[in-house]
Write an enzyme that holds these catalytic residues in place. Structure first.
Site, short mmCIF file in Angstrom:
data_model
loop_
_atom_site.label_atom_id
_atom_site.label_comp_id
_atom_site.label_asym_id
_atom_site.label_seq_id
_atom_site.Cartn_x
_atom_site.Cartn_y
_atom_site.Cartn_z
N CYS A 68 0.28 -62.99 -35.74
CA CYS A 68 1.01 -64.26 -35.91
C CYS A 68 1.71 -64.30 -37.26
CB CYS A 68 0.07 -65.45 -35.84
SG CYS A 68 -1.16 -65.38 -34.54
N ASP A 69 1.02 -63.89 -38.30
CA ASP A 69 1.51 -64.18 -39.66
C ASP A 69 1.90 -62.95 -40.47
OD1 ASP A 69 0.99 -66.90 -39.20
OD2 ASP A 69 -1.11 -66.67 -39.79
N CYS B 27 -4.93 -64.21 -38.12
CA CYS B 27 -4.14 -63.58 -37.06
C CYS B 27 -2.99 -62.79 -37.67
CB CYS B 27 -3.62 -64.64 -36.10
SG CYS B 27 -2.59 -63.97 -34.78
#
Ligand code: NDP
Length: 315
Positions: free
Chosen positions: A140-141, A137
């Site tokens: 997300c990261d 992701c």
């Protein structure tokens, strides 16, 4: 006595549905899952820092800590939670039946929030390095300091891979898309944007055989499937974009799914094609897939279930 509402799945969508249903005095019962479809708590349980969930300034919160808070809040309102996998449902008669290995419950309404698992290749060093430079992701990261101004790899050739690669160009020095064929599967417009992006280079006909590094990813072992050449490609991170598998197997074909296996809901709503069955979170969302959007649809599913139960005179 049939339950008012049984919630299947315990990510941000499921727990938000539980909080809303419990506060509406529906006394929800939740099957959190156990082994199938990933860890109970969903994909956040394997995420390190969550910096894009509103309400957590100053560095965010870890994925597991955020899920602990979701769970605690659902329990504050007396949600009954069981860490059991639902193995089977029967939507052919009412009340519905929901079965696990240990019990069978009857339910007037069901909320499905079983999520989707990001597909991974499980190369030999993947488990060891998963929290040290591997992710599925980018949103997300991708903004983590370790990836800034570094070379990164995205695996895949569909819309997800292209979207991940484009997102990562905001932070990375360069993004290499590793794709096993000589043509992208992504939609035309997305493929064109990707190829025209100066910070993206596609490594065609290439597969990743492994990753290397001690505590953090230092690079990937790549192979050109046409020439057979294998080589080390130094990068600071590897992101998977090879698709997701929605967790719908236990439904046994009783709910209408799209071509990719996601539950079809009425546009902008959470109603499925079976009256009284609602779906929320990633199991019905192949576009946004964020904790906050999952939580939003979890709220909607609980409100939709509450309205439906009261319309039918069941509560
Ligand atoms: P897709 O199934 O479309 O693409 C998966 C990609 O990963 C393909 O290029 C495939 O290669 C590759 N791949 C799959 N398995 C492997 C493997 N084992 N090794 C190497 N490569 C592999 O999945 P997406 O998640 O990209 O998209 C799913 C759906 O969601 C699509 O309908 C898409 O349009 C939609 N979507 C829409 C978005 C939007 O509208 N913003 C964003 C993201 C997705 P190959 O091409 O060779 O099969």
């Amino acid at each position: 006595m049939a339950e008012n509402v049984v919630i299947i799945g315990s990510g941000p969508a499921g727990f938000t549905a539980a909080i809303y249903a419990a506060r509406a005095e529906l006394k929800p019962l939740m099957f959190e899952g156990f082994m199938s479809g990933g860890t109970p708590g969903g994909q956040l349980m394997t995420t390190t820092e969550v910096e894009n969930y509103p309400g957590f300034p100053g560095g965010g919160i870890s994925g597991p800590d955020l899920m602990d808070k979701f769970r605690a809040q659902a329990k504050d309102f007396d949600t009954r939670c069981f860490q059991e996998d639902v193995t089977e449902v029967d939507f052919s008669s009412r009340p519905f039946k929901v079965k696990t290995a240990k019990q069978e419950v009857e339910a007037h309404s069901v909320i499905i929030s079983t999520g989707a698992e990001a597909k991974r290749l499980h190369v030999p060093n993947e488990e060891r390095l998963w929290s040290g430079g591997m992710s599925a992701c980018a949103v997300c990261d991708g903004a983590m300091p370790a990836y800034r101004n570094q070379d990164l790899i995205v695996i895949g050739g569909g819309d997800t891979a292209c979207e991940e690669a484009m997102y990562l160009t905001k932070y990375a020095k360069k993004v290499f898309i590793v794709h096993r064929r000589d043509e992208l599967r992504a939609s035309k417009i997305m493929a064109q944007r990707t190829i025209e992006n100066e910070k993206i280079e596609v490594l065609w006909n290439t597969v990743m055989e492994d990753v290397y590094g001690e505590q953090f990813v230092k690079g990937a072992n790549l192979k050109n499937v046409v020439t057979g050449e294998t080589y080390e490609h130094p990068v600071a991170g590897v992101f998977y974009g090879i698709g997701h598998t929605p967790n719908t197997e236990f439904l046994g074909g009783q709910i209408k799914l799209d071509d990719h296996g996601y539950i079809l809901v009425e546009p902008g709503r959470t109603h499925t094609d079976v009256e009284g069955v609602f779906a929320c979170g990633d199991v019905q969302d192949k576009v946004y897939r964020q904790a906050v959007t999952a939580a939003g649809t979890g709220c909607a599913a609980a409100l939709d279930a509450e309205n439906w139960l009261s319309e039918k005179g069941l509560v």
